[in-house]
Design a protein around this motif. Structure first.
Motif, short mmCIF file in Angstrom:
data_model
loop_
_atom_site.label_atom_id
_atom_site.label_comp_id
_atom_site.label_asym_id
_atom_site.label_seq_id
_atom_site.Cartn_x
_atom_site.Cartn_y
_atom_site.Cartn_z
N GLY A 35 31.37 -27.67 43.67
CA GLY A 35 30.23 -26.75 43.56
C GLY A 35 28.93 -27.40 43.96
O GLY A 35 28.87 -28.24 44.86
N PHE A 36 27.87 -27.07 43.24
CA PHE A 36 26.52 -27.55 43.53
C PHE A 36 26.49 -29.06 43.66
O PHE A 36 26.92 -29.79 42.77
CB PHE A 36 25.55 -27.14 42.42
CG PHE A 36 25.36 -25.65 42.29
CD1 PHE A 36 24.64 -24.97 43.26
CD2 PHE A 36 25.88 -24.95 41.24
CE1 PHE A 36 24.45 -23.59 43.15
CE2 PHE A 36 25.71 -23.59 41.12
CZ PHE A 36 25.00 -22.91 42.08
N SER A 93 28.23 -31.01 45.52
CA SER A 93 29.51 -31.67 45.73
C SER A 93 29.65 -32.30 47.10
O SER A 93 30.54 -33.14 47.31
CB SER A 93 30.66 -30.70 45.50
OG SER A 93 30.64 -29.68 46.49
#
Length: 155
Positions: free
Chosen positions: A148-149, A151
């Motif tokens: 996600g964010f 990554s």
């Protein structure tokens, strides 16, 4: 490619306020201006730090089917004064025919006044694709996977 976007003025609007316009031949966005009602024209609209409000343009719009109008901040107002849009880009759909207002917020540290006729935002006309949405039991695998964010790293 060129499309025609139709505007009409609200009954109270100042006809001296220009329609949106591209300021340079290579501009992607056309500047749109504040058109303040009679009672605000002399003093303007003052935004305290962190205050947000809708600034009227005095215009209603007809966007061709298959297109949208995006409302985006003006970089100079954002950099110099902290004036930006709380929902950027704002989207005006092709089937909307009501008044065109621009939601602004003052993220700066000092009050800022929008004067009658000021350029307050820019508009982009963009094609729209409508997707089909389907439910499935699985999704295809990728190298990123569930990352996600942040990554993918910093650079």
């Amino acid at each position: 490619m060129s499309v025609t976007v139709l505007f009409c003025r609200e009954s109270w609007a100042d006809p001296q306020i220009a329609l949106p316009a591209y300021e340079t031949p290579g501009a992607a966005g056309a500047d749109i201006r504040a058109c303040l009602p009679d009672d605000l024209r002399e003093a303007g609209m003052t935004f305290a730090p962190m205050q947000r409000a809708v600034v009227p343009t005095g215009l209603c719009v007809e966007i061709p089917p298959g297109f949208e109008m995006q409302i985006r901040p003006r970089s100079g107002l954002a950099l110099k004064h902290g004036i930006t849009l709380p929902n950027t880009p704002g989207t005006i759909d092709s089937d909307y025919r009501g008044p065109l207002g621009v939601a602004l917020v003052n993220l700066g540290t000092a009050p800022y006044t929008i004067a009658h006729g000021d350029r307050i935002a820019q508009i982009i006309i963009a094609p729209v694709l409508q997707a089909r949405f389907m439910l499935t039991d699985t999704l295809s695998a990728t190298a990123r996977g569930l990352g996600g964010f942040g990554s993918t790293g910093r650079s």
